[in-house]
Design an enzyme around this catalytic site. Structure first.
Site, short mmCIF file in Angstrom:
data_model
loop_
_atom_site.label_atom_id
_atom_site.label_comp_id
_atom_site.label_asym_id
_atom_site.label_seq_id
_atom_site.Cartn_x
_atom_site.Cartn_y
_atom_site.Cartn_z
N GLU A 106 -16.46 -37.67 15.45
CA GLU A 106 -17.50 -38.28 15.08
C GLU A 106 -17.51 -38.75 13.39
O GLU A 106 -18.71 -38.03 13.01
CB GLU A 106 -18.97 -38.47 15.95
N GLU A 133 -17.10 -40.11 24.97
CA GLU A 133 -18.38 -39.87 25.31
C GLU A 133 -19.01 -41.41 25.52
O GLU A 133 -19.04 -42.08 25.41
CB GLU A 133 -18.98 -39.16 23.85
C1 BG6 Z 1 -22.58 -37.52 20.00
C2 BG6 Z 1 -22.68 -36.62 19.50
O1 BG6 Z 1 -23.55 -38.01 18.59
O2 BG6 Z 1 -24.08 -37.93 21.12
C3 BG6 Z 1 -22.48 -35.25 20.98
O3 BG6 Z 1 -20.82 -36.13 20.01
C4 BG6 Z 1 -23.87 -35.04 21.40
O4 BG6 Z 1 -22.46 -33.68 20.11
C5 BG6 Z 1 -24.21 -36.99 21.72
O5 BG6 Z 1 -24.65 -34.07 21.54
C6 BG6 Z 1 -25.72 -37.29 21.91
O6 BG6 Z 1 -26.70 -37.11 21.28
P1 BG6 Z 1 -27.84 -36.15 21.54
O7 BG6 Z 1 -28.51 -36.11 20.28
O8 BG6 Z 1 -28.78 -36.72 22.08
O9 BG6 Z 1 -27.08 -34.75 22.24
#
Ligand code: BG6
Length: 487
Positions: free
Chosen positions: A188, A383
């Site tokens: 990201e 993701e």
């Molecule tokens: C992304 C990141 O922004 O979102 C991850 O690359 C992160 O590291 C994921 O865990 C979900 O976000 P959060 O804040 O719910 O853990």
């Protein structure tokens, strides 16, 4: 009927700083994530991301009350990875996206020689993955810049970090060239616009508000060079492999057809595209010249930088996708939506998660179509997932139909995008096993198909248990995404 490509890669994605724990074992140095405190439940929707000063970092380094810093303990993947990989194999994973913790390999970041114990850990991990038939997809930097590079060098605004990152990339590529074909440079990378600390290891110390924009653009330029250096290293060391950049995949809708709302949405969308434009097309986009002029801040470049970027664009683009955003003219009033890094106004047509993130499966299809139209490079969804509260029932089961709904609706849209002609490499669900949240460091924000018995204070047996969604995702993978029903 639409379907996923035959060679589509299915799996999950985790990051070292959120799972490994053992933060000071076997010579590992502290990273930017090890000094980040947990967020209290009442602040979980506030998007108050850390921007600590050097003094605050020093204080955190001396603080041994580890309960306040959950990323130091993770979910003990460092010691339990064999058990976890066996569960991923049972799920049917083709791939697992992990990250290498830079300070496990170079504890301070600026050493000439790597830490052998760190390299050995990942070698063992890759060998075990190989045994389980799971291919690694490796991120070189997932919010894990060594803290020494922040305190001594001022983070990514310092050009010296490019050479340090190149040394680190070459070291791990040379060592793992037979284990890893798919690489990702920065997780990201566009996060630096919203969180200069997390994305670019910048602190407020040398950057009062007025010069911050300059530092951010400078840091971005250095990460672009570091990205290109890693692409070059990959070409030389692993010619058959693939290397991609990675961004928060965000789609910005105009809040109305008012031309100024539409223009604002285009501007906001460029805050994501700026990064992919440089790394995938190999040059700064025309609109960035205007940004630099308006901000009175432009990255300093050395002769040869632009040619170097042009010579080494990425092979593919990876993205996370959790939500969409609504953009409007600056004077527009309206309720804000939540998110961990990016957000906009509330969208009346969308539901939101327990953390206020707006759920928009259809936006995923639109976004990947737009990105494919723009770059014509393969896309990898690395993701996507739902952070939610889970309950363990008296009989020990964990029933999470909300997670199944979220994922299946996104996968239906991704399948439709494949039919639209978008070239998709694969899909790795975020946090296939519960892990420490990036933004809040909570454990109770769970994404997994596998439940981990640990609470926000770090209490629990760390026992792993299959949730109902485990069996659902197993079926999805088994059928190459043909099965996307609820049960
Ligand atoms: C992304 C990141 O922004 O979102 C991850 O690359 C992160 O590291 C994921 O865990 C979900 O976000 P959060 O804040 O719910 O853990």
């Amino acid at each position: 009927m639409s379907e996923f490509p035959k060679a589509f890669k299915w799996g999950g994605a985790i990051a070292a700083n959120q799972v490994e724990g053992s933060h000071d074992q076997d010579g590992k140095g502290p990273s930017i994530s090890d000094v980040v405190k947990r967020v209290r439940p009442e602040d979980r929707r506030s998007m108050k991301l850390p921007f600590p000063s050097h003094d605050e970092i020093q204080e955190a380094l001396l603080d041994t009350n580890h309960a306040e810093y959950p990323k130091r303990r993770g979910i003990d993947f460092y010691n339990r990875y064999k058990e976890d990989l066996a569960l991923f194999k049972e799920l049917g994973f083709d791939v697992l996206r992990i990250s290498i913790s830079w300070p496990r390999i170079f504890p301070q970041g600026d050493e000439m020689e790597p830490n052998e114990a760190g390299l050995q850990f990942y070698e063992d991990l890759f060998e075990e993955m190989h045994k389980q038939g799971i291919e690694p997809v490796v991120t070189l930097s997932h919010y894990e810049t060594p803290i020494h590079l922040v305190l001594e060098y001022g983070g990514w605004k310092n050009r010296e970090l490019v050479a340090f990152f190149e040394r680190y990339s070459r070291t791990v590529m040379a060592r793992f060239k037979d284990h890893v074909a798919y690489w990702i440079t920065f997780n990201e990378i566009n996060s630096m616009f919203m969180s200069p600390y997390i994305g670019a290891a910048l602190t407020p110390d040398d950057a009062p508000e007025a010069t911050r924009q300059q530092d951010i653009y400078q840091a971005a330029h250095h990460q672009f060079l570091a990205n290109a250096a890693a692409v070059k290293a990959k070409k030389e060391l692993i010619p058959e492999g693939q290397i991609g950049c990675m961004v928060i995949g965000m789609i910005n809708y105009p809040s109305s057809p008012h031309p100024e709302d539409v223009r604002q949405a285009m501007e906001d969308q460029r805050r994501t595209y700026f990064f992919t434009d440089v790394m995938a097309r190999g040059h700064y986009p025309a609109y960035s010249r205007r940004w630099f002029e308006e901000a009175g801040a432009a990255p300093e470049m050395e002769p040869g930088d632009e040619a170097f970027l042009a010579e080494h664009p990425v092979d593919y683009i990876a993205l996370s996708y959790y939500m969409s955003a609504v953009s409007a003219r600056p004077e527009t009033e309206g309720e804000k939506a939540a998110g961990n890094l990016m957000s906009g106004l509330k969208n009346p047509y969308l539901e939101a998660s327990d953390w206020g993130w707006q759920i928009d499966p259809s936006g995923l299809r639109t976004l990947v179509n737009q990105m494919y139209d723009r770059y014509e490079k393969p896309l990898f969804i690395v993701e996507n997932g739902l952070g939610a509260f889970d309950e363990v029932e008296e009989d020990g089961t964990i029933q999470d139909p909300y997670r199944v709904d979220y994922l299946r609706e996104h996968l239906q849209q991704l399948k439709a995008a494949a039919a639209d002609g978008v070239d998709l490499i694969g899909y790795t669900a975020w946090g296939p096993i519960d892990l420490i949240s990036f933004s809040t460091s909570e454990m109770s924000k769970r994404y997994g198909f596998i439940y981990v018995d640990q609470d926000d204070d770090g209490n629990g047996s760390l026992e792993r248990r299959r949730k109902d969604s485990f069996y659902w995702y197993q079926k999805v993978i088994e059928t190459n995404g043909e099965h996307l029903d609820r049960s």
